[in-house]
Design an enzyme around this catalytic site. Structure first.
Site, PDB file in Angstrom:
ATOM      1  N   HIS A  10     -70.575 -11.346 -53.964  1.00  9.48           N
ATOM      2  CA  HIS A  10     -70.176 -11.153 -55.364  1.00  9.48           C
ATOM      3  C   HIS A  10     -68.664 -11.301 -55.454  1.00  9.48           C
ATOM      4  O   HIS A  10     -67.947 -10.580 -54.747  1.00  9.48           O
ATOM      5  CB  HIS A  10     -70.609  -9.766 -55.841  1.00  9.48           C
ATOM      6  CG  HIS A  10     -72.099  -9.562 -55.771  1.00  9.48           C
ATOM      7  ND1 HIS A  10     -72.744  -9.274 -54.600  1.00  9.48           N
ATOM      8  CD2 HIS A  10     -73.053  -9.664 -56.721  1.00  9.48           C
ATOM      9  CE1 HIS A  10     -74.046  -9.175 -54.827  1.00  9.48           C
ATOM     10  NE2 HIS A  10     -74.272  -9.413 -56.107  1.00  9.48           N
ATOM     11  N   HIS A  39     -76.172 -16.947 -64.122  1.00 12.42           N
ATOM     12  CA  HIS A  39     -76.686 -15.652 -63.667  1.00 12.42           C
ATOM     13  C   HIS A  39     -76.971 -14.797 -64.909  1.00 12.42           C
ATOM     14  O   HIS A  39     -76.813 -13.587 -64.882  1.00 12.42           O
ATOM     15  CB  HIS A  39     -75.642 -14.998 -62.755  1.00 12.42           C
ATOM     16  CG  HIS A  39     -76.146 -13.845 -61.934  1.00 12.42           C
ATOM     17  ND1 HIS A  39     -77.338 -13.862 -61.251  1.00 12.42           N
ATOM     18  CD2 HIS A  39     -75.599 -12.621 -61.682  1.00 12.42           C
ATOM     19  CE1 HIS A  39     -77.492 -12.704 -60.616  1.00 12.42           C
ATOM     20  NE2 HIS A  39     -76.465 -11.937 -60.869  1.00 12.42           N
ATOM     21  N   ASP A  46     -72.033 -14.158 -56.864  1.00  7.14           N
ATOM     22  CA  ASP A  46     -72.669 -13.775 -58.118  1.00  7.14           C
ATOM     23  C   ASP A  46     -71.756 -12.930 -58.995  1.00  7.14           C
ATOM     24  O   ASP A  46     -70.804 -12.311 -58.517  1.00  7.14           O
ATOM     25  CB  ASP A  46     -73.921 -12.937 -57.833  1.00  7.14           C
ATOM     26  CG  ASP A  46     -75.079 -13.783 -57.351  1.00  7.14           C
ATOM     27  OD1 ASP A  46     -74.853 -14.949 -56.970  1.00  7.14           O
ATOM     28  OD2 ASP A  46     -76.207 -13.257 -57.337  1.00  7.14           O
ATOM     29  N   ASP A  47     -72.137 -12.886 -60.260  1.00  9.58           N
ATOM     30  CA  ASP A  47     -71.646 -11.923 -61.265  1.00  9.58           C
ATOM     31  C   ASP A  47     -70.274 -12.249 -61.855  1.00  9.58           C
ATOM     32  O   ASP A  47     -69.923 -11.696 -62.888  1.00  9.58           O
ATOM     33  CB  ASP A  47     -71.585 -10.482 -60.720  1.00  9.58           C
ATOM     34  CG  ASP A  47     -72.959  -9.929 -60.358  1.00  9.58           C
ATOM     35  OD1 ASP A  47     -73.947 -10.672 -60.525  1.00  9.58           O
ATOM     36  OD2 ASP A  47     -73.024  -8.782 -59.900  1.00  9.58           O
ATOM     37  N   HIS A  57     -76.528 -10.063 -67.386  1.00  8.97           N
ATOM     38  CA  HIS A  57     -77.150  -9.408 -66.234  1.00  8.97           C
ATOM     39  C   HIS A  57     -78.293  -8.458 -66.551  1.00  8.97           C
ATOM     40  O   HIS A  57     -78.393  -7.384 -65.942  1.00  8.97           O
ATOM     41  CB  HIS A  57     -76.069  -8.660 -65.434  1.00  8.97           C
ATOM     42  CG  HIS A  57     -76.312  -8.662 -63.948  1.00  8.97           C
ATOM     43  ND1 HIS A  57     -77.060  -7.705 -63.318  1.00  8.97           N
ATOM     44  CD2 HIS A  57     -75.927  -9.514 -62.979  1.00  8.97           C
ATOM     45  CE1 HIS A  57     -77.111  -7.946 -62.022  1.00  8.97           C
ATOM     46  NE2 HIS A  57     -76.428  -9.052 -61.791  1.00  8.97           N
TER      47      HIS A  57
HETATM   48 CO    CO Z   1     -75.963 -10.091 -60.074  1.00  5.20          CO
END
Ligand code: CO
Length: 644
Positions: free
Chosen positions: A179, A87, A37-38, A91
């Protein structure tokens, strides 16, 4: 557009290569979807190199803002057979955004990914912080993914720890959360992939994992894992375990363990738990008789919850002692004549080892007596409680050890707070709008009758009617635009501030001006603009505080104990100057004119009312309760898991 066509051809080849021809599960097949993620970030290329060496596929939930910085990495991930997903753009916690803002977070990201890849695709979504509700899922309109293994890599920033967490929890069908913002996540994950590959695991994209498990991922639905035999959703959730133990302080102590990803809800009357009838489990609780407990682990009531666990409890306690107080003396009786009663007089929990009651005991005002009984053939009884306030009033559900005791006792002694029934204060019950109006009315102490009111949902014989007339005549309340007052609705914290503020104003207290003080709260934007001045003033005066996470929680309710505490703090403020006008009957002071100050339109807008349309998910799903979730802004990869 030749470039785009070429990309399309390439993509088709990729897709063809990706889609396996088997739909049923091959024997011994062990699959894991690893998700990052991210990102993308400066470390993503290294990760892609490592995945390529190992022939492992992964799924990337990218932030649009980062994808825009690394378009070549996005494209490479896609071309190398990894799954590219959304995503959001940057955020946010989607459950706190308007529908329009949710949509813009998603469409903006989709077009950045489309541009990077060179195709018009649809991207699976993982909502930041795992925070979603049905509205978010509906707007996304694609399958959404949670996770089933959390490596906490963003927290540890330690490759060994990432490796160990990954190894200890991952199993066939897991969705593993990482991540790609940290080199430690990349190296820890690659090591874990090596180990698991040597044990026969295959690393596949999310799409492939579910496809090969025969699970069709539906739009607007959230998935957690593809464990063998699971539908990807509910059956992956662990059914709660219910255990019981005799409590020496009376009753039977019940402990429930649940799936750590969600919260446990339970009933004690044998009913199947639902959002409407279940209580949230927050820790061991005591039952004092036979009952049937049913418990369920819930991540989302509508889709992700466990099977219901049932525990039938046969338990017959001794009857609890009956405590009476008169002239400084407490007496105890028990309907079982052979029972032995044990007691404490300092508010502490009595046990079967506490002092034995042998006759009337002298107690001081401002003390709590608690007692339980034991008798042959029975379990320890429930604990009875009796508190004598400094003013000599009795409270049967407030202990001198409770944090709100002093304020509550003072409110009772001053006649501001009455019980919900005689001697019962119900401190943890939600405060309704009518209750607060009545408390302010009693505080004011006026005996004069005010002009009648005509709210469409208030009858003239209601117990709070006189108080409501007084509060309306004095501009403390004026109801909703649609003519209702909603007397029995739980008050929310911004309404509470408004009413206390206006009362203080009525009484001539000096109040801070402006709404700047509301900016100290992280959720200032969710405080109604009409209420910010009130929240600002009362928080400046320390009459009201925010929560530990820096939020104010304007739409949250307040218990009777919380509201009384605020009210008593307000009453402890420096007293206002006496009224300068010696003849109040002739000319009312201008500040007392209620029609000028609180404009009806800006006070209690109908949108602030608990209209059912405001809560589309209508579920107490843990991830939807912002109050319970840690503040989301601190860590980019922060994960919200609410533990029971
Ligand atoms: Co995230």
């Amino acid at each position: 557009m030749r470039k785009k066509l070429l990309s399309l051809l390439l993509a088709l080849v990729m897709v063809a290569a990706l889609l396996p021809t088997v739909t049923s599960r091959a024997a011994g097949e062990k699959l894991i979807a690893v998700t990052f993620d991210d990102g993308p970030s400066q470390y993503t290329s290294t990760l892609l190199d490592g995945l390529k060496q190992r022939g492992a596929k992964a799924t990337f939930f990218m932030q649009g803002v980062n994808a825009a910085s690394y378009p070549a990495v996005v494209k490479r991930a896609w071309l190398e057979g990894h799954q590219v997903c959304s995503h959001t753009y940057n955020h946010p916690q989607l459950t706190t955004l308007s529908s329009d803002n949710i949509r813009s977070q998603l469409t903006r990201t989709d077009s950045i990914l489309d541009n990077a890849i060179g195709l018009d695709l649809s991207y699976m979504l993982r909502p930041p912080y795992g925070s979603y509700n049905q509205n978010v899922l509906n707007i996304a309109g694609v399958p959404c993914l949670y996770w089933s293994v959390d490596t906490l890599d963003w927290k540890s920033r330690n490759a060994d720890s990432v490796y160990n967490q990954f190894l200890s929890a991952a199993r066939d069908g897991s969705v593993v959360l990482l991540h790609d913002l940290y080199p430690t996540s990349v190296s820890g994950a690659l090591r874990a992939i090596d180990t698991l590959q040597s044990r026969g695991f295959e690393f596949v994209t999310v799409d492939e994992l579910f496809y090969r498990r025969g699970i069709t991922m539906k739009n607007a639905t959230i998935y957690f894992n593809a464990y063998p035999g699971s539908a990807g959703t509910a059956s992956g959730i662990q059914t709660p375990g219910i255990s019981k133990a005799l409590s020496p302080s009376g009753g039977l102590q019940i402990t429930i363990s649940g799936d750590s990803r969600g919260s446990v809800y339970y009933t004690t009357n044998g009913d199947t738990p639902t959002p409407a009838n279940a209580q949230k489990y927050t820790g061991p609780f005591t039952v004092n008789g036979s009952c049937t407990i049913k418990a369920v682990s819930v991540i989302h009531w509508n889709s992700i919850r466990s099977k219901v666990a049932t525990e039938t409890i046969e338990y017959i306690p001794a009857p609890a002692p009956v405590l009476r107080y008169e002239n400084g003396i407490v007496t105890m009786t028990d309907s079982n004549p052979s029972a032995t009663m044990h007691y404490t007089t300092d508010g502490s929990v009595p046990t079967v080892s506490s002092a034995v009651y042998t006759g009337p005991i002298a107690v001081n005002p401002g003390s709590t007596t608690r007692a339980l009984a034991e008798a042959q053939g029975f379990g320890p009884s429930a604990v009875s409680l009796l508190t004598v306030t400094p003013g000599g009033n009795l409270m049967r559900d407030v202990n001198v050890k409770d944090w709100y005791y002093e304020n509550l006792a003072a409110a009772v002694d001053q006649g501001i707070l009455n019980g919900t029934s005689p001697e019962v204060m119900s401190p943890n019950q939600s405060l309704t709008r009518a209750m607060l109006v009545t408390m302010l009315y009693r505080l004011d102490g006026t005996q004069e009758a005010a002009a009648p009111v005509s709210y469409s949902d208030v009858k003239a014989d209601a117990w709070y009617y006189q108080a409501l007339c007084w509060a309306t005549a004095n501009g403390i309340v004026n109801g909703y635009k649609d003519g209702t007052f909603l007397p029995n609705a739980d008050i929310n914290r911004q309404e509470l501030c408004a009413m206390i503020y206006r009362y203080l104003h009525l009484k001539g207290y000096a109040l801070p001006e402006g709404e700047a003080g509301a900016n100290r709260f992280g959720d200032v934007q969710s405080i109604g603009s009409w209420a910010r001045e009130y929240v600002a003033a009362l928080s400046d005066l320390k009459v009201v505080n925010g929560y530990g996470d820096g939020t104010f929680g304007p739409k949250r309710g307040a218990t009777r104990a919380e509201a009384v505490t605020m009210l008593m703090r307000a009453m402890a403020l420096p007293a206002p100057e006496p009224e300068p006008t010696p003849e109040p009957t002739e000319t009312p002071a201008p500040t007392e004119e209620p029609t000028e100050t609180p404009e009806p339109s800006e006070t209690l807008e109908p949108t602030e009312s608990p209209a059912p349309t405001e809560e589309p998910a209508e579920t107490p799903a843990p991830t939807e309760e912002p109050a319970e979730t840690p503040a989301p802004t601190q860590e980019p990869g922060r994960i919200v898991i609410v533990k029971p």
